[in-house]
Design an enzyme around this catalytic site. Structure first.
Site, PDB file in Angstrom:
ATOM      1  N   ASP A  32       3.886   2.074  -4.184  1.00  0.00           N
ATOM      2  CA  ASP A  32       2.861   2.406  -5.160  1.00  0.00           C
ATOM      3  C   ASP A  32       2.809   1.287  -6.197  1.00  0.00           C
ATOM      4  O   ASP A  32       3.847   0.841  -6.690  1.00  0.00           O
ATOM      5  CB  ASP A  32       3.219   3.737  -5.828  1.00  0.00           C
ATOM      6  CG  ASP A  32       2.110   4.295  -6.699  1.00  0.00           C
ATOM      7  OD1 ASP A  32       1.498   3.523  -7.456  1.00  0.00           O
ATOM      8  OD2 ASP A  32       1.866   5.514  -6.648  1.00  0.00           O
ATOM      9  N   TYR A  59     -13.620   6.659 -13.978  1.00  0.00           N
ATOM     10  CA  TYR A  59     -13.390   5.590 -13.004  1.00  0.00           C
ATOM     11  C   TYR A  59     -13.929   4.264 -13.524  1.00  0.00           C
ATOM     12  O   TYR A  59     -13.238   3.231 -13.497  1.00  0.00           O
ATOM     13  CB  TYR A  59     -14.052   5.945 -11.676  1.00  0.00           C
ATOM     14  CG  TYR A  59     -14.083   4.808 -10.686  1.00  0.00           C
ATOM     15  CD1 TYR A  59     -12.942   4.450  -9.985  1.00  0.00           C
ATOM     16  CD2 TYR A  59     -15.257   4.091 -10.469  1.00  0.00           C
ATOM     17  CE1 TYR A  59     -12.966   3.401  -9.074  1.00  0.00           C
ATOM     18  CE2 TYR A  59     -15.288   3.031  -9.569  1.00  0.00           C
ATOM     19  CZ  TYR A  59     -14.144   2.694  -8.880  1.00  0.00           C
ATOM     20  OH  TYR A  59     -14.163   1.649  -8.002  1.00  0.00           O
ATOM     21  N   ASP A  77       0.861  -1.182   0.000  1.00  0.00           N
ATOM     22  CA  ASP A  77       0.000   0.000   0.000  1.00  0.00           C
ATOM     23  C   ASP A  77       0.896   1.231   0.000  1.00  0.00           C
ATOM     24  O   ASP A  77       1.937   1.232   0.674  1.00  0.00           O
ATOM     25  CB  ASP A  77      -0.905   0.018   1.236  1.00  0.00           C
ATOM     26  CG  ASP A  77      -2.147   0.880   1.052  1.00  0.00           C
ATOM     27  OD1 ASP A  77      -1.996   2.111   0.861  1.00  0.00           O
ATOM     28  OD2 ASP A  77      -3.260   0.339   1.099  1.00  0.00           O
ATOM     29  N   GLY A 111      -4.942   4.447   2.416  1.00  0.00           N
ATOM     30  CA  GLY A 111      -4.975   3.427   3.454  1.00  0.00           C
ATOM     31  C   GLY A 111      -4.284   3.882   4.729  1.00  0.00           C
ATOM     32  O   GLY A 111      -3.532   4.862   4.735  1.00  0.00           O
TER      33      GLY A 111
END
Length: 317
Positions: free
Chosen positions: A56, A146, A31, A36
């Site tokens: 990433d 998206y 993460d 997060g």
């Protein structure tokens, strides 16, 4: 199994991680912590079968990590999740959700993974279907960047399966809610409503309140990931993961207000671009192929979520 989980510090990713560890698997979480939170992985961090890398998923370093871990399965949950961000900055959305997915597939392939489980979006990829609940035979018709990015990810799964023999399953999630959902982001209306009400503020409804969604509890989503871990489980398929039930935003507000014990009096604001009017997912294919169906109904799930939000409020005081 050794499982690489991307987006592991997110509310869904951490719940999936906890479930995998509980089932006896070894998990490496990845993460970048842009959304997060390490606090979501507190329980996982105490397990010797878990390790974490801040990374990433678009980074070339992901390949070195995957080569070192040699995962059996990659569960890909890392994503830019906000429809409105995708409308405002489609390049950012595509870098994370399209290029990131390609990088994950390539890293998994080169490391010898047998399968990739991709997190798609049943709440957006079908656009505005003529009939609800919508099943997997409906055409993919994105109405936002998206949604287009999530649909593109599924196409790349097909390419890697056909070209490299990399098995895959896409889980097309409805609107996921539950403990650990971020109440401070733009996504996650249940957490946003609940947090506002617990703080004594009026929650805000965008539009006239008739927009409907299919709300699925995060624990049920984690169960879906477990069901598709085997290489031959729903291989090459997209499975809708939802409840098949529409709930309007206005009704959702009323339910949460009743649980919190506050007046059912939302603020009103103009509708936002890129948002669908209605969606609900038929889940018969998931039940037929892997025996999955939702177990937690909305009122029970909302009560669990509000209880978690209340504990966070007390802890922060």
């Amino acid at each position: 199994m050794r499982i690489l989980v991307t987006g592991a510090a997110g509310f869904i990713g951490s719940t999936v991680t906890d479930r995998l560890l509980a089932d006896g698997h070894s998990v490496v979480g990845v993460d970048d912590l842009s959304a997060g939170r390490l606090a979501n992985l507190t329980a996982a961090a105490a397990d010797p079968r878990f390790s974490f890398e801040q990374l990433d998923v678009t980074s070339p370093e992901l390949h070195a990590l995957a080569d070192r871990v040699r995962p059996d399965v990659v569960a890909h949950l890392a994503a830019q999740i906000d429809v409105r961000v995708s409308v405002a900055d489609p390049l950012r959305d595509a870098r994370q959700n399209v290029l990131g997915t390609i990088n994950v597939l390539e890293a998994g392939r080169l490391a010898g993974a047998s399968k990739v489980i991709h997190t798609s979006s049943g709440g957006s990829i079908y656009g505005s279907p003529a009939r609800l609940p919508v099943d997997e035979t409906a055409p993919v018709a994105p109405e936002s960047p998206y949604a287009a990015g999530k649909a593109a990810g599924e196409l790349y799964l097909n390419v890697y399966r056909a070209t490299h023999g990399l098995a895959s399953t896409a889980l097309a999630l409805a609107n996921v809610y539950g403990p650990r959902q971020d109440p401070h982001g733009e996504a996650g209306v249940v957490a946003i409503f609940g947090t506002a009400m617990l703080a004594g503020r009026q929650a805000k409804i965008f539009g006239d309140g008739t927009a409907s969604r299919d709300y699925v509890f995060v624990g049920d989503v984690a169960e879906a990931f477990v069901r598709v871990l085997p290489v031959d489980a729903a291989a090459g398929a997209r499975l809708n993961i939802g409840t098949g039930v529409e709930t309007s935003v206005r009704d959702l507000h009323s339910r949460i207000a009743a649980i919190v014990g506050v007046p059912d009096t939302p603020l009103r604001a103009p509708a936002r671009p890129g948002e669908l009017a209605r969606i609900a997912l038929a889940v018969h294919l998931a039940e037929r192929l892997v025996g999955w169906r939702p177990r937690v109904d909305l009122d029970e799930g909302l009560a669990r979520t509000v209880a978690w939000l209340r504990r966070q409020t007390v802890a922060a005081a």
